[in-house]
Design an enzyme around this catalytic site. Structure first.
Site, PDB file in Angstrom:
ATOM      1  N   SER A 178       5.745   5.084   8.627  1.00 44.66           N
ATOM      2  CA  SER A 178       5.140   4.908   7.298  1.00 44.66           C
ATOM      3  C   SER A 178       6.126   5.215   6.036  1.00 44.66           C
ATOM      4  O   SER A 178       6.858   6.214   6.225  1.00 44.66           O
ATOM      5  CB  SER A 178       4.007   5.700   7.231  1.00 44.66           C
ATOM      6  OG  SER A 178       3.356   5.697   5.870  1.00 44.66           O
ATOM      7  N   ASN A 204       6.124  -1.439  11.267  1.00 52.39           N
ATOM      8  CA  ASN A 204       5.433  -1.097  10.247  1.00 52.39           C
ATOM      9  C   ASN A 204       5.774  -1.867   8.877  1.00 52.39           C
ATOM     10  O   ASN A 204       6.471  -3.013   9.072  1.00 52.39           O
ATOM     11  CB  ASN A 204       5.723   0.377  10.195  1.00 52.39           C
ATOM     12  CG  ASN A 204       4.520   1.272   9.514  1.00 52.39           C
ATOM     13  OD1 ASN A 204       3.526   0.814   8.517  1.00 52.39           O
ATOM     14  ND2 ASN A 204       4.266   2.332  10.111  1.00 52.39           N
ATOM     15  N   LYS A 228       6.188   3.735  16.913  1.00 47.51           N
ATOM     16  CA  LYS A 228       6.070   2.600  16.010  1.00 47.51           C
ATOM     17  C   LYS A 228       7.343   2.868  14.978  1.00 47.51           C
ATOM     18  O   LYS A 228       7.439   3.814  14.255  1.00 47.51           O
ATOM     19  CB  LYS A 228       4.811   2.673  15.336  1.00 47.51           C
ATOM     20  CG  LYS A 228       4.690   1.526  14.348  1.00 47.51           C
ATOM     21  CD  LYS A 228       2.994   1.241  13.897  1.00 47.51           C
ATOM     22  CE  LYS A 228       2.760   0.244  12.979  1.00 47.51           C
ATOM     23  NZ  LYS A 228       1.490   0.212  12.564  1.00 47.51           N
ATOM     24  N   PHE A 249      -1.442   7.942   4.419  1.00 45.59           N
ATOM     25  CA  PHE A 249      -2.206   8.588   5.333  1.00 45.59           C
ATOM     26  C   PHE A 249      -3.504   9.483   4.792  1.00 45.59           C
ATOM     27  O   PHE A 249      -3.880  10.609   5.382  1.00 45.59           O
ATOM     28  CB  PHE A 249      -1.446   9.498   6.448  1.00 45.59           C
ATOM     29  CG  PHE A 249      -0.529   9.093   7.060  1.00 45.59           C
ATOM     30  CD1 PHE A 249      -0.308   7.662   7.359  1.00 45.59           C
ATOM     31  CD2 PHE A 249       0.727   9.885   7.410  1.00 45.59           C
ATOM     32  CE1 PHE A 249       0.803   7.256   7.953  1.00 45.59           C
ATOM     33  CE2 PHE A 249       1.571   9.524   8.238  1.00 45.59           C
ATOM     34  CZ  PHE A 249       1.700   7.974   8.602  1.00 45.59           C
ATOM     35  N   ASN A 269       0.660  -1.160   0.119  1.00 49.39           N
ATOM     36  CA  ASN A 269      -0.117   0.174   0.051  1.00 49.39           C
ATOM     37  C   ASN A 269       1.085   1.171   0.053  1.00 49.39           C
ATOM     38  O   ASN A 269       1.872   1.325   0.544  1.00 49.39           O
ATOM     39  CB  ASN A 269      -1.034   0.132   1.216  1.00 49.39           C
ATOM     40  CG  ASN A 269      -0.252   0.750   2.357  1.00 49.39           C
ATOM     41  OD1 ASN A 269      -0.373   1.946   2.525  1.00 49.39           O
ATOM     42  ND2 ASN A 269       0.328   0.038   3.377  1.00 49.39           N
ATOM     43  N   ASN A 284       5.119   5.777   3.232  1.00 46.62           N
ATOM     44  CA  ASN A 284       4.356   6.588   2.168  1.00 46.62           C
ATOM     45  C   ASN A 284       4.174   8.150   2.460  1.00 46.62           C
ATOM     46  O   ASN A 284       3.487   8.682   1.815  1.00 46.62           O
ATOM     47  CB  ASN A 284       2.777   6.035   2.117  1.00 46.62           C
ATOM     48  CG  ASN A 284       3.180   4.473   1.737  1.00 46.62           C
ATOM     49  OD1 ASN A 284       3.873   4.233   0.821  1.00 46.62           O
ATOM     50  ND2 ASN A 284       2.472   3.852   2.403  1.00 46.62           N
ATOM     51  N   THR A 285       4.840   8.654   3.638  1.00 53.21           N
ATOM     52  CA  THR A 285       4.682  10.138   3.607  1.00 53.21           C
ATOM     53  C   THR A 285       6.492  10.593   3.320  1.00 53.21           C
ATOM     54  O   THR A 285       7.107   9.951   4.071  1.00 53.21           O
ATOM     55  CB  THR A 285       4.176  10.499   4.993  1.00 53.21           C
ATOM     56  OG1 THR A 285       2.935  10.187   4.999  1.00 53.21           O
ATOM     57  CG2 THR A 285       4.469  11.926   5.217  1.00 53.21           C
TER      58      THR A 285
HETATM   59  C1  LIG Z   1      -3.263  -1.161   3.872  1.00 57.07           C
HETATM   60  C2  LIG Z   1      -2.523  -0.676   5.159  1.00 57.07           C
HETATM   61  C3  LIG Z   1      -2.577   0.530   5.478  1.00 57.07           C
HETATM   62  C4  LIG Z   1      -1.788   0.956   6.755  1.00 57.07           C
HETATM   63  N1  LIG Z   1      -2.013   2.076   7.487  1.00 57.07           N
HETATM   64  C5  LIG Z   1      -1.105   2.403   8.538  1.00 57.07           C
HETATM   65  C6  LIG Z   1      -1.416   3.619   9.281  1.00 57.07           C
HETATM   66  O1  LIG Z   1      -2.030   4.439   9.099  1.00 57.07           O
HETATM   67  N2  LIG Z   1      -0.683   3.782  10.553  1.00 57.07           N
HETATM   68  C7  LIG Z   1       0.439   2.657  10.929  1.00 57.07           C
HETATM   69  O2  LIG Z   1       1.008   3.013  11.837  1.00 57.07           O
HETATM   70  N3  LIG Z   1       0.425   1.647  10.163  1.00 57.07           N
HETATM   71  C8  LIG Z   1      -0.199   1.490   8.939  1.00 57.07           C
HETATM   72  N4  LIG Z   1      -0.138   0.110   8.495  1.00 57.07           N
HETATM   73  C9  LIG Z   1       0.791  -0.794   8.895  1.00 57.07           C
HETATM   74  C10 LIG Z   1       0.222  -1.757   9.738  1.00 57.07           C
HETATM   75  O3  LIG Z   1      -0.367  -1.364  10.785  1.00 57.07           O
HETATM   76  C11 LIG Z   1       1.264  -2.763  10.174  1.00 57.07           C
HETATM   77  O4  LIG Z   1       2.056  -2.239  10.846  1.00 57.07           O
HETATM   78  C12 LIG Z   1       1.833  -3.526   8.971  1.00 57.07           C
HETATM   79  O5  LIG Z   1       0.979  -3.891   7.953  1.00 57.07           O
HETATM   80  C13 LIG Z   1       2.458  -5.125   9.186  1.00 57.07           C
HETATM   81  O6  LIG Z   1       1.423  -5.886   9.792  1.00 57.07           O
HETATM   82  P1  LIG Z   1       0.832  -6.967   8.882  1.00 57.07           P
HETATM   83  O7  LIG Z   1       1.662  -7.630   8.506  1.00 57.07           O
HETATM   84  O8  LIG Z   1      -0.083  -7.643  10.136  1.00 57.07           O
HETATM   85  O9  LIG Z   1      -0.288  -6.028   8.097  1.00 57.07           O
HETATM   86  C14 LIG Z   1      -0.849   0.066   7.348  1.00 57.07           C
HETATM   87  C15 LIG Z   1      -0.992  -1.167   6.478  1.00 57.07           C
HETATM   88  C16 LIG Z   1      -1.675  -1.677   5.589  1.00 57.07           C
HETATM   89  C17 LIG Z   1      -1.678  -2.806   4.761  1.00 57.07           C
END
Ligand SMILES: Cc1cc2nc3c(=O)[nH]c(=O)nc-3n(C[C@H](O)[C@H](O)[C@H](O)COP(=O)(O)O)c2cc1C
Length: 351
Positions: free
Chosen positions: A181, A252, A223, A118, A114, A183-184
Site C-alpha cells: 500500500s 496493488n 502482495k 488502512f 485513494n 498510503n502507510t
Molecule cells: C479504495 C481502495 C482501497 C484499497 N485498499 C486496499 C487494502 O486495504 N489492501 C490491499 O491489499 N489492497 C487495497 N487496494 C488495492 C486493490 O486491492 C487492488 O490491488 C488495486 O486497486 C488494483 O486493482 P483494480 O484496478 O481492479 O482496483 C485498494 C484499492 C482501492 C481502490
C-alpha cells in the site's frame, strides 16, 4: 444478471462523494446479505475450478482486498459470483486512517485515487465478522489480508504482521501479506532486499508453528506494487521462493500519474487504480512469471474493466484474477463477464 441493474444505481452512487457511496453500498449489503432480499442482487455462478497452492478455487475471478476492510459483507459480496473473496487489509489495532477526503474518482480514465491508509476496526472485530460468514462453508475461497498499524515504527513491522497472521490463520483459506500500500508511511520499503528477507523469514517460521498448532498449512501470498523495476522484481521473486511463500498477488495501486496527467484529481496523493494500472500490473506479472517459472501461483489484479482485460492477465502469466475498481465502474455484471471470459480462454489454452 442481478435484478437491480447497475446502470440505474450508478448515476445515484456517482452523485455522492466516493467514500459516502462506498459506505452506503456496504451498509446496504450488510443489512440484506442474510435476508431473502439478497436474491435481488445475486449473480449466477460460473463453475471453472482450478487448484493453486493446494487450494481449489471454484472459478478464476476474485474480489481484491480493500473493498471490505472489516470483513462485514463476505456473504453479500460472495453472492455476486466470485470464486474467491479477499477481505482486509486488517491491522492488529483499530485505526482511523487518513483525514477525509481520501478517495477520488477519475471517470474519464475509469480510475480511482485513494489514500485511505488502512482505516479499519482492528483484528478482533475483523475475526468476529469472518466467523459469522457462511461463504467458506459453500466451498468458496476466503483470503484474509494483513498489514501493520500506522503508529507501529517500520522497524517493528514484523511483530504487527505476526500478530495479525496468528489472529486470522484459523479462519483463512489463504493469508495475504500486504507490503505494497502506498498510503502507510514506508510500508513499501518492506519490499526491498533485507527488509523483505527478514519479514518473510519471520512469517514463514510463524506459519510453520501455526500449521503444527492447527493441523493445517494455510498458504501465504505476498502482495506487491506495480512500481517496481526488473531488478526489484527479480529480488522479490527469489525471496518469495527462498521462504516458501505460496503465491504472489500482483499488483496493488500505483503511485505513477503518467496515465492520468491533467485530469481532475490526478495530483491527489495516494494509490491510483483502474484502467491506468492495467498495463503496469501486467508488466509486473510478465516479469514475475519469467522469474518464478511456470508453476508458481500468480494472482493478477489491476485495471480489469472487461472480460478481455481479465484475459490479458492470464496471457501475461496470471493463474487467477481479482477486481476492485472495475466493480465500481461496471457493477456486478463484470464478475460474470470476467469469469466466463477466463473460462473460455483456459479452454482455448488447454485445447
Ligand atoms: C479504495 C481502495 C482501497 C484499497 N485498499 C486496499 C487494502 O486495504 N489492501 C490491499 O491489499 N489492497 C487495497 N487496494 C488495492 C486493490 O486491492 C487492488 O490491488 C488495486 O486497486 C488494483 O486493482 P483494480 O484496478 O481492479 O482496483 C485498494 C484499492 C482501492 C481502490
Amino acid at each position: 444478471m442481478s435484478l437491480v441493474p447497475y446502470s440505474l444505481a450508478r448515476p445515484f452512487l456517482f452523485g455522492l462523494d466516493p467514500e459516502t457511496a462506498h459506505e452506503l453500498t456496504m451498509e446496504s449489503l450488510a443489512l440484506v446479505q442474510a435476508t431473502p432480499l439478497k436474491w435481488a442482487y445475486c449473480n449466477s455462478f460460473v463453475d471453472d475450478p482450478v487448484t493453486l497452492a493446494g487450494i481449489t478455487f471454484p472459478n478464476r475471478i476474485g474480489l481484491a482486498a480493500g473493498l471490505d476492510k472489516n470483513a462485514r459483507c463476505i456473504d453479500g459480496l460472495g453472492s455476486l459470483g466470485f470464486g474467491f473473496v479477499e477481505v482486509g487489509t486488517v491491522t492488529p489495532k483499530p485505526q482511523p486512517g487518513n483525514p477525509k477526503p481520501r478517495m477520488f474518482r477519475l471517470p474519464q480514465a475509469k480510475a480511482l485515487i485513494n489514500r485511505l491508509g488502512f482505516n479499519n476496526d482492528g483484528l478482533d472485530a475483523f475475526v468476529a465478522n469472518v466467523k459469522r460468514s457462511t461463504f467458506r462453508g459453500k466451498g468458496r475461497i476466503l483470503g484474509l489480508n494483513i498489514g501493520k498499524n500506522a503508529t507501529t515504527p517500520i522497524e517493528n513491522a514484523t511483530s504487527d504482521y505476526l500478530i495479525a497472521l496468528e489472529g486470522v490463520y484459523p479462519h483463512a483459506d489463504y493469508v495475504t501479506v500486504n507490503i505494497s500500500s502506498p498510503n502507510t508511511a514506508n510500508l513499501r520499503t518492506l519490499q526491498s532486499d533485507e527488509a523483505l528477507d527478514a519479514l518473510l523469514g519471520a512469517v514463514a517460521a510463524r506459519r510453520e508453528e501455526l500449521a503444527k498448532k492447527h493441523g493445517r498449512r494455510v498458504p501465504v501470498f505476498v502482495k506487491i506494487a506495480p512500481d517496481l523495476d526488473e531488478a526489484q522484481v527479480a529480488v522479490i521473486a527469489a525471496t518469495l521462493k527462498r521462504h516458501g511463500m505460496d503465491g504472489v498477488i500482483a499488483t496493488n495501486t500505483t503511485i505513477s500519474r503518467d496515465a492520468v496527467k491533467g485530469l481532475p484529481h490526478a495530483e491527489e496523493a495516494g494509490g491510483l487504480s483502474g484502467t491506468p494500472v492495467l498495463e503496469a500490473s501486467n508488466r509486473v506479472i510478465r516479469m514475475l512469471r519469467a522469474q518464478l517459472g511456470l508453476r508458481f501461483p500468480i494472482i493478477g489484479v489491476g485495471g480489469v474493466m472487461s472480460g478481455a482485460d481479465a484475459v490479458s492477465k492470464l496471457q501475461a502469466g496470471a493463474d487467477v484474477v481479482q477486481i476492485y475498481t472495475g466493480l465500481i465502474y461496471r457493477g456486478p455484471d463484470l464478475v460474470n463477464e470476467a469469469a466466463r471470459a477466463l473460462k473460455r480462454e483456459c479452454a482455448v489454452q488447454n485445447a
